[in-house]
Design a protein around this motif. Structure first.
Motif, PDB file in Angstrom:
ATOM      1  N   GLU A 117       3.838  -6.305  -6.107  1.00 15.53           N
ATOM      2  CA  GLU A 117       2.361  -6.241  -6.012  1.00 15.53           C
ATOM      3  C   GLU A 117       2.948  -5.094  -6.767  1.00 15.53           C
ATOM      4  O   GLU A 117       1.404  -4.561  -7.081  1.00 15.53           O
ATOM      5  CB  GLU A 117       2.674  -5.996  -4.541  1.00 15.53           C
ATOM      6  CG  GLU A 117       2.188  -7.480  -4.270  1.00 15.53           C
ATOM      7  CD  GLU A 117       2.060  -7.342  -2.526  1.00 15.53           C
ATOM      8  OE1 GLU A 117       1.355  -8.522  -2.341  1.00 15.53           O
ATOM      9  OE2 GLU A 117       2.689  -6.550  -2.314  1.00 15.53           O
ATOM     10  N   LEU A 118       3.482  -3.342  -6.317  1.00 10.93           N
ATOM     11  CA  LEU A 118       3.487  -1.783  -6.648  1.00 10.93           C
ATOM     12  C   LEU A 118       3.639  -2.538  -8.044  1.00 10.93           C
ATOM     13  O   LEU A 118       2.373  -1.343  -9.057  1.00 10.93           O
ATOM     14  CB  LEU A 118       4.149  -1.661  -6.455  1.00 10.93           C
ATOM     15  CG  LEU A 118       4.707  -0.217  -6.470  1.00 10.93           C
ATOM     16  CD1 LEU A 118       3.049   0.520  -6.171  1.00 10.93           C
ATOM     17  CD2 LEU A 118       5.600   0.645  -6.332  1.00 10.93           C
ATOM     18  N   CYS A 137      -5.687  -3.402  -6.125  1.00 11.78           N
ATOM     19  CA  CYS A 137      -4.244  -3.151  -6.938  1.00 11.78           C
ATOM     20  C   CYS A 137      -5.312  -3.772  -8.476  1.00 11.78           C
ATOM     21  O   CYS A 137      -4.706  -3.590  -9.628  1.00 11.78           O
ATOM     22  CB  CYS A 137      -3.095  -4.050  -6.923  1.00 11.78           C
ATOM     23  SG  CYS A 137      -2.415  -3.364  -5.997  1.00 11.78           S
ATOM     24  N   LYS A 147      -4.876   4.320  -2.158  1.00 10.91           N
ATOM     25  CA  LYS A 147      -4.971   5.455  -3.658  1.00 10.91           C
ATOM     26  C   LYS A 147      -5.576   6.661  -3.985  1.00 10.91           C
ATOM     27  O   LYS A 147      -6.808   6.933  -3.993  1.00 10.91           O
ATOM     28  CB  LYS A 147      -5.938   4.184  -4.089  1.00 10.91           C
ATOM     29  CG  LYS A 147      -6.664   4.402  -5.528  1.00 10.91           C
ATOM     30  CD  LYS A 147      -7.952   2.952  -6.449  1.00 10.91           C
ATOM     31  CE  LYS A 147      -7.156   1.718  -5.489  1.00 10.91           C
ATOM     32  NZ  LYS A 147      -8.415   0.631  -6.537  1.00 10.91           N
ATOM     33  N   VAL A 162      -3.390   1.597 -11.820  1.00 15.82           N
ATOM     34  CA  VAL A 162      -3.498   2.234 -10.237  1.00 15.82           C
ATOM     35  C   VAL A 162      -1.773   3.002 -10.225  1.00 15.82           C
ATOM     36  O   VAL A 162      -1.005   1.926  -9.581  1.00 15.82           O
ATOM     37  CB  VAL A 162      -3.532   1.101  -8.698  1.00 15.82           C
ATOM     38  CG1 VAL A 162      -3.913   2.470  -7.206  1.00 15.82           C
ATOM     39  CG2 VAL A 162      -4.390   0.676  -9.243  1.00 15.82           C
ATOM     40  N   TYR A 216      -2.411   1.409   2.805  1.00 15.74           N
ATOM     41  CA  TYR A 216      -1.584   1.809   1.116  1.00 15.74           C
ATOM     42  C   TYR A 216      -2.795   2.987   0.921  1.00 15.74           C
ATOM     43  O   TYR A 216      -4.292   1.640   0.591  1.00 15.74           O
ATOM     44  CB  TYR A 216      -1.562   1.078   0.265  1.00 15.74           C
ATOM     45  CG  TYR A 216       0.230   0.645   0.613  1.00 15.74           C
ATOM     46  CD1 TYR A 216       0.734   1.523   0.490  1.00 15.74           C
ATOM     47  CD2 TYR A 216       0.153  -0.792   1.811  1.00 15.74           C
ATOM     48  CE1 TYR A 216       2.645   0.864   1.323  1.00 15.74           C
ATOM     49  CE2 TYR A 216       1.416  -1.525   2.048  1.00 15.74           C
ATOM     50  CZ  TYR A 216       2.698  -0.249   1.753  1.00 15.74           C
ATOM     51  OH  TYR A 216       4.237  -0.834   1.751  1.00 15.74           O
ATOM     52  N   VAL A 276      -0.511   6.003  -5.950  1.00 12.04           N
ATOM     53  CA  VAL A 276      -0.205   5.567  -4.274  1.00 12.04           C
ATOM     54  C   VAL A 276       0.835   5.998  -3.271  1.00 12.04           C
ATOM     55  O   VAL A 276       1.878   5.553  -3.454  1.00 12.04           O
ATOM     56  CB  VAL A 276       0.074   3.672  -4.231  1.00 12.04           C
ATOM     57  CG1 VAL A 276      -0.012   2.945  -3.608  1.00 12.04           C
ATOM     58  CG2 VAL A 276      -0.586   3.077  -5.227  1.00 12.04           C
ATOM     59  N   ASN A 325      -2.216  -2.647 -13.802  1.00  9.16           N
ATOM     60  CA  ASN A 325      -3.837  -2.410 -13.620  1.00  9.16           C
ATOM     61  C   ASN A 325      -4.330  -0.733 -13.704  1.00  9.16           C
ATOM     62  O   ASN A 325      -5.591  -0.702 -13.744  1.00  9.16           O
ATOM     63  CB  ASN A 325      -4.295  -3.123 -12.689  1.00  9.16           C
ATOM     64  CG  ASN A 325      -4.253  -4.914 -12.389  1.00  9.16           C
ATOM     65  OD1 ASN A 325      -3.967  -4.720 -13.774  1.00  9.16           O
ATOM     66  ND2 ASN A 325      -3.929  -5.015 -11.726  1.00  9.16           N
ATOM     67  N   ILE A 384      -4.127  -6.170  -0.751  1.00  9.16           N
ATOM     68  CA  ILE A 384      -3.298  -6.065  -2.046  1.00  9.16           C
ATOM     69  C   ILE A 384      -3.857  -5.910  -3.352  1.00  9.16           C
ATOM     70  O   ILE A 384      -4.193  -5.100  -4.283  1.00  9.16           O
ATOM     71  CB  ILE A 384      -1.851  -5.935  -1.589  1.00  9.16           C
ATOM     72  CG1 ILE A 384      -1.720  -5.769   0.039  1.00  9.16           C
ATOM     73  CG2 ILE A 384      -0.842  -5.115  -2.478  1.00  9.16           C
ATOM     74  CD1 ILE A 384      -0.054  -5.800  -0.120  1.00  9.16           C
ATOM     75  N   LYS A 385      -3.719  -6.960  -3.968  1.00 13.69           N
ATOM     76  CA  LYS A 385      -4.203  -7.778  -5.107  1.00 13.69           C
ATOM     77  C   LYS A 385      -5.939  -7.175  -5.289  1.00 13.69           C
ATOM     78  O   LYS A 385      -6.012  -6.229  -6.197  1.00 13.69           O
ATOM     79  CB  LYS A 385      -4.611  -9.113  -4.565  1.00 13.69           C
ATOM     80  CG  LYS A 385      -5.381 -10.455  -5.861  1.00 13.69           C
ATOM     81  CD  LYS A 385      -5.713 -11.502  -5.918  1.00 13.69           C
ATOM     82  CE  LYS A 385      -5.149 -11.853  -7.410  1.00 13.69           C
ATOM     83  NZ  LYS A 385      -5.202 -13.802  -7.531  1.00 13.69           N
ATOM     84  N   CYS A 403      -0.302  -2.932  -9.895  1.00 10.60           N
ATOM     85  CA  CYS A 403      -1.351  -2.381  -9.788  1.00 10.60           C
ATOM     86  C   CYS A 403      -0.932  -1.453 -10.897  1.00 10.60           C
ATOM     87  O   CYS A 403      -1.496  -0.710 -11.240  1.00 10.60           O
ATOM     88  CB  CYS A 403      -0.587  -1.269  -8.240  1.00 10.60           C
ATOM     89  SG  CYS A 403      -1.742  -1.143  -6.482  1.00 10.60           S
ATOM     90  N   GLN A 404       0.661  -1.599 -10.988  1.00  9.82           N
ATOM     91  CA  GLN A 404       0.535   0.342 -11.886  1.00  9.82           C
ATOM     92  C   GLN A 404      -0.539  -0.393 -12.704  1.00  9.82           C
ATOM     93  O   GLN A 404      -0.467  -0.208 -14.088  1.00  9.82           O
ATOM     94  CB  GLN A 404       2.149   0.610 -12.330  1.00  9.82           C
ATOM     95  CG  GLN A 404       2.467   0.595 -10.868  1.00  9.82           C
ATOM     96  CD  GLN A 404       4.372   1.217 -10.611  1.00  9.82           C
ATOM     97  OE1 GLN A 404       4.743   0.701 -11.346  1.00  9.82           O
ATOM     98  NE2 GLN A 404       5.036   1.897 -10.155  1.00  9.82           N
TER      99      GLN A 404
END
Length: 351
Positions: free
Chosen positions: A90-91, A69, A289, A99, A287, A102, A97, A65-66, A94-95
């Motif tokens: 974690e979500l 994201c 992208k 991303v 998940y 998802v 960075n 996930i890292k 993502c956001q």
């Protein structure tokens, strides 16, 4: 003439950039437990379509996930496999960075097997006894304080357990299996015991920590064995006194080498995991992208295959290697999310 040459050069440059920014081969990272399922779909995809077989790497859920994201850049993974639900932080990573789109794909269930060499007689362990065997701190004899885990043998915990040294080969902190084990075993037991909570009421932050106590011992009894569950299977065949923690699919694939312990008198089987009577079961995810769909044209086709009846249905290919299928209605809803590229939100993670 120079103008024409310049135009041709610009067009060629644009085509080159375009070719560099798009790719056919899908990049997948994440859970070692989901890895065999994802790899099987990848092989089927490569064999039945004109696209190349996706690259699947086993990095652990957290590590995957890292990577997923880190950025929306085309060089980052398109899919992250996970043996637990993605966390809210974690979500947000993502956001933060970039991303920002998802989709969550629920594919089925898997149990966490507690296994040993098939050459040794199996035994039953309660979930509480299992928690006491691996926790860093356990209640003192009078139950009024926490002490460093003193248990060296299973029989130290209960006379009903074998007179065997406690040696546990398990996943590292980056693993979704480790996260699930901590939540389903340690936290579920210790959050009900006042010795883990009452002593910390004066300190709000510590109290929150100990309400969901999940610290695993570091005195050598628990041996972190990497993200490759097959390595744990190999270690169990060499050390018959040890037990290992890994996904049920690896138990199903290695029945000639290892056998599962029953927990609270329930053995890990397809039926007990599917009906939730086995105490240590969890859901499997991947998940997507969606921002890569434009530049990775095979992505939508691959995810469509992954959630198809052919792969995750009751008689799907993945059930042959240990995936426990979802019920019909849950599977239909999960598939619709993928086919509609439904965007995952923070609110979805609270349900």
């Amino acid at each position: 003439m120079n103008l024409k040459k310049s135009s041709v050069a610009l067009i060629a440059s644009a085509l080159l950039v375009s070719s560099l920014s798009a790719r056919d081969q899908i990049k997948i990272v994440g859970s070692s437990t989901v890895y065999p399922f994802s790899s099987s779909v990848a092989e089927e995809f490569g064999a039945t379509t004109s696209y190349p077989t996706p690259v699947v790497e086993s990095t652990g859920t957290g590590g995957g996930i890292k990577l997923f994201c880190a950025s929306a850049d085309i060089n980052t993974p398109d899919i992250a496999n996970a043996s637990r639900k993605i966390k809210a932080n974690e979500l947000k990573m993502c956001q933060d960075n970039g991303v920002t789109d998802v989709t969550e794909a629920l594919i089925g269930f898997d149990g966490i097997a507690i296994a040993q060499s098939s050459k040794v007689q199996s035994f039953n362990v309660t979930k509480e006894q299992l928690a006491l065997a691996v926790a860093k701190e356990v209640p003192s004899k009078d139950g009024k304080s926490l002490i460093a885990n003193p248990y060296k043998k299973w029989s130290d915990i209960s006379s009903n357990l074998p007179n065997r040294e406690i040696i546990v080969y398990g996943p590292p902190k980056s693993s979704g299996t480790r996260d699930s084990f901590e939540e389903l075993v340690l936290q579920s037991i210790f959050e009900k015991q006042s010795v883990y909570t009452d002593l910390f009421k004066a300190d709000e932050k510590a109290n929150k920590k100990y309400k969901a106590y999940s610290e695993i011992r570091t005195d050598g009894a628990y041996v972190e064995s990497g993200e490759n569950d097959n390595l744990i299977v190999q270690r169990l065949t060499k050390n018959e006194a040890a037990i290992g923690i890994f996904g049920y699919s690896f138990l199903a694939e290695n029945k000639d080498k290892v056998i599962g312990l029953s927990i609270d008198n329930v053995a890990p089987t397809v039926d007990t995991i599917a009906n939730a009577s086995y105490p240590v079961a969890r859901s499997m995810y991947f998940y997507i992208k969606n921002q890569h769909s434009k530049d990775v044209p095979s992505l939508k086709e691959f995810t469509k295959l992954f959630v198809s009846e052919k792969m995750i249905g009751k008689d799907g290919i993945l059930t042959e290697i240990g995936l426990i299928p979802l019920t019909d209605d849950v599977r239909t809803k999960a598939r619709a999310k993928v086919l509609n590229s439904e965007k995952l939100t923070e609110a979805d993670l609270k349900h």
